[in-house]
Design an enzyme around this catalytic site. Structure first.
Site, PDB file in Angstrom:
ATOM      1  N   CYS A 130      45.287 -60.224 -26.922  1.00 38.44           N
ATOM      2  CA  CYS A 130      45.858 -59.288 -27.906  1.00 38.44           C
ATOM      3  C   CYS A 130      47.350 -59.111 -27.676  1.00 38.44           C
ATOM      4  CB  CYS A 130      45.129 -57.950 -27.848  1.00 38.44           C
ATOM      5  SG  CYS A 130      43.467 -58.068 -28.560  1.00 38.44           S
ATOM      6  N   CYS A 160      36.163 -61.977 -43.877  1.00 40.12           N
ATOM      7  CA  CYS A 160      35.751 -63.171 -43.105  1.00 40.12           C
ATOM      8  C   CYS A 160      36.258 -64.475 -43.710  1.00 40.12           C
ATOM      9  CB  CYS A 160      34.235 -63.193 -42.907  1.00 40.12           C
ATOM     10  SG  CYS A 160      33.652 -64.712 -42.163  1.00 40.12           S
ATOM     11  N   CYS A 171      40.556 -62.002 -28.830  1.00 37.33           N
ATOM     12  CA  CYS A 171      40.430 -60.824 -27.957  1.00 37.33           C
ATOM     13  C   CYS A 171      39.325 -61.012 -26.900  1.00 37.33           C
ATOM     14  CB  CYS A 171      40.132 -59.606 -28.817  1.00 37.33           C
ATOM     15  SG  CYS A 171      39.826 -58.107 -27.898  1.00 37.33           S
ATOM     16  N   ARG A 219      35.822 -60.304 -28.921  1.00 38.95           N
ATOM     17  CA  ARG A 219      35.626 -61.605 -29.547  1.00 38.95           C
ATOM     18  C   ARG A 219      34.190 -61.720 -30.060  1.00 38.95           C
ATOM     19  NH1 ARG A 219      37.151 -66.827 -25.982  1.00 38.95           N
ATOM     20  NH2 ARG A 219      38.949 -65.489 -25.616  1.00 38.95           N
ATOM     21  N   HIS A 279      28.614 -58.942 -42.582  1.00 43.19           N
ATOM     22  CA  HIS A 279      29.886 -58.782 -41.861  1.00 43.19           C
ATOM     23  C   HIS A 279      31.100 -58.890 -42.769  1.00 43.19           C
ATOM     24  CE1 HIS A 279      29.202 -63.062 -42.071  1.00 43.19           C
ATOM     25  NE2 HIS A 279      30.493 -63.222 -41.900  1.00 43.19           N
ATOM     26  N   GLU A 280      30.896 -59.210 -44.057  1.00 40.91           N
ATOM     27  CA  GLU A 280      32.040 -59.219 -44.980  1.00 40.91           C
ATOM     28  C   GLU A 280      31.895 -57.970 -45.814  1.00 40.91           C
ATOM     29  OE1 GLU A 280      33.043 -63.733 -46.147  1.00 40.91           O
ATOM     30  OE2 GLU A 280      32.980 -62.397 -47.844  1.00 40.91           O
ATOM     31  N   ARG A 301      31.096 -66.514 -53.550  1.00 33.85           N
ATOM     32  CA  ARG A 301      30.852 -65.217 -52.948  1.00 33.85           C
ATOM     33  C   ARG A 301      30.037 -64.365 -53.910  1.00 33.85           C
ATOM     34  NH1 ARG A 301      31.207 -67.037 -48.914  1.00 33.85           N
ATOM     35  NH2 ARG A 301      32.382 -66.423 -47.073  1.00 33.85           N
ATOM     36  N   CYS A 331      41.470 -55.527 -29.337  1.00 37.98           N
ATOM     37  CA  CYS A 331      41.498 -54.317 -28.498  1.00 37.98           C
ATOM     38  C   CYS A 331      42.926 -53.843 -28.278  1.00 37.98           C
ATOM     39  CB  CYS A 331      40.795 -54.587 -27.168  1.00 37.98           C
ATOM     40  SG  CYS A 331      41.757 -55.574 -26.003  1.00 37.98           S
ATOM     41  N   CYS A 363      27.962 -64.172 -46.550  1.00 35.39           N
ATOM     42  CA  CYS A 363      28.682 -65.341 -46.045  1.00 35.39           C
ATOM     43  C   CYS A 363      27.642 -66.263 -45.391  1.00 35.39           C
ATOM     44  CB  CYS A 363      29.724 -64.864 -45.036  1.00 35.39           C
ATOM     45  SG  CYS A 363      30.419 -66.126 -43.970  1.00 35.39           S
ATOM     46  N   HIS A 364      27.981 -67.544 -45.256  1.00 33.93           N
ATOM     47  CA  HIS A 364      27.050 -68.498 -44.650  1.00 33.93           C
ATOM     48  C   HIS A 364      26.582 -68.104 -43.251  1.00 33.93           C
ATOM     49  CE1 HIS A 364      27.905 -71.870 -47.544  1.00 33.93           C
ATOM     50  NE2 HIS A 364      26.615 -71.797 -47.436  1.00 33.93           N
ATOM     51  N   THR A 365      27.475 -67.445 -42.520  1.00 36.92           N
ATOM     52  CA  THR A 365      27.124 -67.084 -41.143  1.00 36.92           C
ATOM     53  C   THR A 365      25.922 -66.130 -41.109  1.00 36.92           C
ATOM     54  OG1 THR A 365      29.459 -67.299 -40.717  1.00 36.92           O
ATOM     55  CG2 THR A 365      28.150 -66.394 -38.941  1.00 36.92           C
ATOM     56  N   CYS A 377      44.199 -56.613 -24.082  1.00 36.78           N
ATOM     57  CA  CYS A 377      43.928 -57.783 -23.234  1.00 36.78           C
ATOM     58  C   CYS A 377      45.054 -58.813 -23.372  1.00 36.78           C
ATOM     59  CB  CYS A 377      42.576 -58.387 -23.603  1.00 36.78           C
ATOM     60  SG  CYS A 377      42.586 -59.255 -25.182  1.00 36.78           S
TER      61      CYS A 377
HETATM   62  P1  NAD Z   1      30.151 -74.575 -47.518  1.00 38.90           P
HETATM   63  O1  NAD Z   1      28.865 -75.126 -47.035  1.00 38.90           O
HETATM   64  O2  NAD Z   1      30.144 -73.690 -48.725  1.00 38.90           O
HETATM   65  O3  NAD Z   1      31.161 -75.754 -47.826  1.00 38.90           O
HETATM   66  C1  NAD Z   1      31.228 -76.918 -47.071  1.00 38.90           C
HETATM   67  C2  NAD Z   1      31.511 -78.079 -48.015  1.00 38.90           C
HETATM   68  O4  NAD Z   1      31.741 -79.241 -47.221  1.00 38.90           O
HETATM   69  C3  NAD Z   1      30.367 -78.410 -48.972  1.00 38.90           C
HETATM   70  O5  NAD Z   1      30.826 -78.408 -50.305  1.00 38.90           O
HETATM   71  C4  NAD Z   1      29.927 -79.827 -48.530  1.00 38.90           C
HETATM   72  O6  NAD Z   1      29.506 -80.641 -49.614  1.00 38.90           O
HETATM   73  C5  NAD Z   1      31.201 -80.351 -47.894  1.00 38.90           C
HETATM   74  N1  NAD Z   1      31.012 -81.431 -46.931  1.00 38.90           N
HETATM   75  C6  NAD Z   1      30.053 -81.548 -45.964  1.00 38.90           C
HETATM   76  N2  NAD Z   1      30.219 -82.676 -45.267  1.00 38.90           N
HETATM   77  C7  NAD Z   1      31.309 -83.293 -45.775  1.00 38.90           C
HETATM   78  C8  NAD Z   1      31.992 -84.503 -45.472  1.00 38.90           C
HETATM   79  N3  NAD Z   1      31.584 -85.295 -44.477  1.00 38.90           N
HETATM   80  N4  NAD Z   1      33.089 -84.819 -46.194  1.00 38.90           N
HETATM   81  C9  NAD Z   1      33.500 -84.011 -47.200  1.00 38.90           C
HETATM   82  N5  NAD Z   1      32.890 -82.868 -47.532  1.00 38.90           N
HETATM   83  C10 NAD Z   1      31.816 -82.505 -46.827  1.00 38.90           C
HETATM   84  O7  NAD Z   1      30.791 -73.812 -46.245  1.00 38.90           O
HETATM   85  P2  NAD Z   1      31.928 -72.661 -46.133  1.00 38.90           P
HETATM   86  O8  NAD Z   1      31.294 -71.318 -46.193  1.00 38.90           O
HETATM   87  O9  NAD Z   1      33.039 -72.959 -47.056  1.00 38.90           O
HETATM   88  O10 NAD Z   1      32.382 -72.875 -44.600  1.00 38.90           O
HETATM   89  C11 NAD Z   1      32.989 -74.086 -44.194  1.00 38.90           C
HETATM   90  C12 NAD Z   1      32.983 -74.226 -42.684  1.00 38.90           C
HETATM   91  O11 NAD Z   1      33.825 -73.247 -42.083  1.00 38.90           O
HETATM   92  C13 NAD Z   1      31.608 -74.023 -42.036  1.00 38.90           C
HETATM   93  O12 NAD Z   1      31.426 -75.001 -41.038  1.00 38.90           O
HETATM   94  C14 NAD Z   1      31.727 -72.638 -41.428  1.00 38.90           C
HETATM   95  O13 NAD Z   1      30.824 -72.477 -40.356  1.00 38.90           O
HETATM   96  C15 NAD Z   1      33.159 -72.669 -40.978  1.00 38.90           C
HETATM   97  N6  NAD Z   1      33.780 -71.362 -40.658  1.00 38.90           N
HETATM   98  C16 NAD Z   1      34.672 -71.351 -39.597  1.00 38.90           C
HETATM   99  C17 NAD Z   1      35.339 -70.186 -39.238  1.00 38.90           C
HETATM  100  C18 NAD Z   1      36.333 -70.195 -38.143  1.00 38.90           C
HETATM  101  O14 NAD Z   1      36.818 -69.126 -37.769  1.00 38.90           O
HETATM  102  N7  NAD Z   1      36.741 -71.352 -37.587  1.00 38.90           N
HETATM  103  C19 NAD Z   1      35.061 -69.005 -39.969  1.00 38.90           C
HETATM  104  C20 NAD Z   1      34.174 -69.042 -41.058  1.00 38.90           C
HETATM  105  C21 NAD Z   1      33.541 -70.231 -41.398  1.00 38.90           C
HETATM  106 ZN    ZN Z   2      41.878 -57.818 -26.882  1.00 40.34          ZN
END
Ligand code: NAD
Ligand code: ZN
Length: 380
Positions: free
Chosen positions: A106, A178, A114, A118, A70-71, A373, A100, A48-50, A103
């Site tokens: 939860c 994830c 959590c 968290r 993590h995935e 993926r 948990c 994953c990107h993270t 808390c």
């Molecule tokens: P990704 O990089 O594969 O996809 C992001 C897409 O957004 C890309 O295709 C990019 O071209 C496009 N983009 C960028 N700027 C843009 C704009 N201004 N207008 C339109 N499109 C635009 O990323 P991903 O893996 O799909 O993750 C997306 C986001 O979700 C990331 O910021 C990630 O950190 C976040 N995320 C959040 C949580 C959460 O719990 N809130 C969990 C996981 C991931």
């Molecule tokens: Zn908890």
């Protein structure tokens, strides 16, 4: 399996010794689980990107050497003291954030944040004793978000493991631990589009496409994809996205383009980009009176959200979500069941597959933007 209980396990893991340097397959020692911990045999993991973000460690606290990942999906090998919910042989999904069950968060129906478990990206050790369960010749190798799934065996807090249907194929449902659940839940649990509504998805990466999958499941009649990268549009067709808007193709703000396309605004929007401009557009493009926008993307450190307050008075709603509002232990097993009932499709997210020895290829695919993926099989 029982022959390893209570003993150190020697197994293969992909170790990140330094930020941004290729991972190295090493033999690591994995200590037995302590109180409230579970040792899990990982069968499949995904990138994953993270993982990439913290491996690059630009702007975050570098914690190395570390085992990322993590995935994933795996099978319980042994459990520590006090663990009653899981037993050896159970099939589990590790999750980077936990539940948990004790808390205030939860206990609240409304929250999945959590207090105890968290996500903590700076912590490289287990909560129980502040130490790592991984070592090489006695030298500690740090954990990542409590999961560290780029290892044949890992130790995870019981609160970060969802027990799932043993019939579920682990090489598919691993991606629910994830990004896919995050996007799906952002739509199904937070945006909640009524049947027949219009939904705009900003960002067509894995998270945005999972949000689109949620819109399809909810019965949205129009799913409009917004992305700056036209290459994303082809793939997105498989996810029920029928209309595309590239903000670069227009002179006016994309929220105005969307308002024209939808007679005043979309009913729901889900932002999955991490771009502050997209976040503002995603909010402003929803219809007044009932529109709801949900932010999922993680912004830059110094970003600030700016919009005219009149938008709120005009009854547009802005929300955000963490992990799609799913409680990992209580809710993920049901998401797996959605897949088992064929309501949710996962195959279309899995674009690449490698074995553990080729894990660096998974990083290349993601860095080049080629994969949604890439799954990594541990037995190769
Ligand atoms: P990704 O990089 O594969 O996809 C992001 C897409 O957004 C890309 O295709 C990019 O071209 C496009 N983009 C960028 N700027 C843009 C704009 N201004 N207008 C339109 N499109 C635009 O990323 P991903 O893996 O799909 O993750 C997306 C986001 O979700 C990331 O910021 C990630 O950190 C976040 N995320 C959040 C949580 C959460 O719990 N809130 C969990 C996981 C991931
Ligand atoms: Zn908890």
């Amino acid at each position: 399996m029982s022959s390893t209980v209570g003993k150190v396990i020697h197994c293969k893991a992909a170790v990140a010794w330094e930020a941004g340097k290729p991972l190295v397959i090493e033999e690591v020692e994995v200590a037995p689980p302590q109180a409230m911990e579970v040792r899990v045999k990982i069968l499949v993991t995904a990138l994953c990107h993270t993982d990439v973000y913290f491996w690059e460690a630009k702007g975050q606290t570098p914690v190395f050497p570390r085992i990322f990942g993590h995935e994933a999906a795996g099978i319980v090998e042994s459990v520590g003291e006090g663990v009653t919910e899981l037993k050896p042989g159970d099939h589990v999904l590790p999750v980077f954030t936990g539940e948990c069950k004790e808390c205030r968060h939860c206990k609240s129906e409304e929250s999945n944040m959590c207090d105890l478990l968290r996500i903590n990206t700076d912590r490289g050790v287990m909560l129980n004793d502040g130490k790592s369960r991984f070592s090489i010749n006695g030298k500690p190798i740090y954990h990542f978000v409590g999961t560290s799934t780029f290892s044949e065996y890992t130790v995870v807090h019981v609160g970060c493991l969802a027990k799932i249907n043993p019939a579920a194929p682990l090489d598919k449902v691993c991606i629910l631990s994830c990004g896919i659940s995050t996007g799906l839940g952002a739509t199904l649990n937070v945006a909640k589009p009524p049947k027949g509504s219009s939904v705009a998805i900003f960002g067509l990466g894995a998270v945005g496409l999972a949000a689109a999958e949620g819109a399809r499941i909810a019965g949205a009649s129009r799913i409009i994809g917004v992305d700056l990268n036209p290459k994303r549009f082809d793939e997105a067709k498989k996810f029920g996205i029928t209309e595309f808007v590239n903000p670069k193709d227009h002179h006016k703000p994309v929220q105005e383009v969307l308002a024209e396309m939808t007679d005043g605004g979309v009913d729901r929007s889900v932002e999955c980009t991490g771009s502050i401009n997209a976040m503002i557009s995603a909010f402003e493009c929803v219809h007044d009176g009932w529109g709801v926008a949900v932010l999922v993307g993680v912004p830059n450190k110094d970003d600030a959200f700016k919009t005219h307050p009149m938008n709120f008075l005009n009854e547009k709603t802005l929300k955000g979500t963490f992990f799609g509002n799913y409680k990992p232990r209580s809710d993920l097993p049901d998401v797996v069941e959605m897949y088992m009932r064929k309501e949710l499709e996962l195959e279309k997210f899995i674009t690449h597959e490698v074995c553990l020895s080729e894990i660096n290829k998974a990083f290349d695919y993601m860095l080049k933007g080629e994969s949604l993926r890439c799954i990594i099989r541990m037995d190769g």
